[in-house]
Design an enzyme around this catalytic site. Structure first.
Site, PDB file in Angstrom:
ATOM      1  N   GLU A   1       0.850  -1.141   0.001  1.00  0.00           N
ATOM      2  CA  GLU A   1      -0.082  -0.143   0.134  1.00  0.00           C
ATOM      3  C   GLU A   1       1.055   1.231  -0.007  1.00  0.00           C
ATOM      4  OE1 GLU A   1      -2.885   1.236  -0.405  1.00  0.00           O
ATOM      5  OE2 GLU A   1      -4.245   0.302   0.756  1.00  0.00           O
ATOM      6  N   ASP A   2       0.345   2.350  -0.547  1.00  0.00           N
ATOM      7  CA  ASP A   2       0.931   3.622  -0.676  1.00  0.00           C
ATOM      8  C   ASP A   2       0.861   4.300   0.670  1.00  0.00           C
ATOM      9  OD1 ASP A   2      -1.436   4.195  -1.569  1.00  0.00           O
ATOM     10  OD2 ASP A   2      -1.104   5.900  -2.672  1.00  0.00           O
TER      11      ASP A   2
ATOM     12  N   ILE B   1      -1.903   4.147   4.278  1.00  0.00           N
ATOM     13  CA  ILE B   1      -2.852   3.387   5.259  1.00  0.00           C
ATOM     14  C   ILE B   1      -3.184   4.492   5.837  1.00  0.00           C
ATOM     15  CG2 ILE B   1      -3.264   1.842   7.197  1.00  0.00           C
ATOM     16  CD1 ILE B   1      -1.049   0.071   6.136  1.00  0.00           C
ATOM     17  N   ASP B   2      -4.756   4.871   5.788  1.00  0.00           N
ATOM     18  CA  ASP B   2      -5.339   6.039   6.286  1.00  0.00           C
ATOM     19  C   ASP B   2      -6.279   5.366   7.655  1.00  0.00           C
ATOM     20  OD1 ASP B   2      -6.802   8.340   6.821  1.00  0.00           O
ATOM     21  OD2 ASP B   2      -7.130   8.774   4.645  1.00  0.00           O
ATOM     22  N   THR B   3      -7.528   5.274   7.393  1.00  0.00           N
ATOM     23  CA  THR B   3      -8.282   4.784   8.417  1.00  0.00           C
ATOM     24  C   THR B   3      -7.917   3.319   8.567  1.00  0.00           C
ATOM     25  OG1 THR B   3      -9.999   4.009   6.783  1.00  0.00           O
ATOM     26  CG2 THR B   3     -10.089   5.981   7.559  1.00  0.00           C
ATOM     27  N   GLY B   4      -7.413   2.573   7.624  1.00  0.00           N
ATOM     28  CA  GLY B   4      -6.954   0.854   7.852  1.00  0.00           C
ATOM     29  C   GLY B   4      -8.015   0.212   7.380  1.00  0.00           C
TER      30      GLY B   4
ATOM     31  N   THR C   1      -9.420  -0.539   4.577  1.00  0.00           N
ATOM     32  CA  THR C   1      -9.003  -1.518   3.520  1.00  0.00           C
ATOM     33  C   THR C   1      -8.349  -2.647   3.927  1.00  0.00           C
ATOM     34  OG1 THR C   1      -9.203   0.139   1.619  1.00  0.00           O
ATOM     35  CG2 THR C   1      -8.140  -1.778   1.054  1.00  0.00           C
TER      36      THR C   1
ATOM     37  N   LYS D   1      -1.065   6.973   8.481  1.00  0.00           N
ATOM     38  CA  LYS D   1      -1.539   8.046   9.239  1.00  0.00           C
ATOM     39  C   LYS D   1      -2.143   7.317  10.526  1.00  0.00           C
ATOM     40  CE  LYS D   1      -2.850  11.082   5.562  1.00  0.00           C
ATOM     41  NZ  LYS D   1      -4.159  11.525   5.082  1.00  0.00           N
TER      42      LYS D   1
END
Length: 156
Positions: free
Chosen positions: A97-98, A100-103, A105, A128
């Site tokens: 992954e480029d 990981i925001d909320t997680g 996915t 993040k």
């Protein structure tokens, strides 16, 4: 570049992160008999995955997947566009992954793959942690850098 934008990492710093992740992967997979499957999440991870794969010195196969959890800049329900195919249980799957925001996915992918009996590793250029809604930080095996909760874009 617009006046309200600033450079978080220059090209040299990013390539250093990629090299560090590649070194860790090379060390972890140098003596494994089983050939892992690298699974870049399109479209965002394509450039990162390409740079990373150039530095790997073990055998691997590649299987792309694509999921969407955003409309514009808003997080929405996860949509499966190009799912990860069935992969035999004796093979490691390294999800690339480029960001990981909320997680959401990553959490869903890991759950699905583990239910199939796969051993899953997560590789991310950026994370993040302040945005994680899932307990994903402990799932990330290889990471370039944590970043603040800001919208980021790449250049080239």
């Amino acid at each position: 570049m617009q006046s309200n934008m600033k450079i978080l990492f220059n090209q040299t710093e990013i390539q250093g992160m990629v090299a560090n992740i590649a070194k860790q992967l090379n060390n972890d997979y140098k003596d494994k008999e089983s050939i892992p499957v690298l699974c870049p999440v399109l479209s965002g991870a394509a450039m990162f995955a390409n740079d990373l794969m150039k530095q790997l010195d073990f055998k691997y196969t590649v299987s792309y997947c694509k999921y969407s959890s955003y409309e514009g800049t808003q997080c929405t329900e996860l949509k499966e566009i190009l799912p990860i195919p069935q992969i035999s249980q004796d093979r490691d799957i390294i999800i690339i992954e480029d960001l990981i925001d909320t997680g959401q996915t990553i959490s869903n992918l890991v759950t699905t793959l583990k239910e199939r009996g796969n051993n899953v590793k997560i590789c991310a250029l950026f994370s993040k942690p302040s945005k994680h809604t899932q307990s994903v930080e402990s799932l990330i095996n290889y990471k370039g850098s944590d970043i603040e909760d800001k919208f980021i874009i790449g250049d080239r």
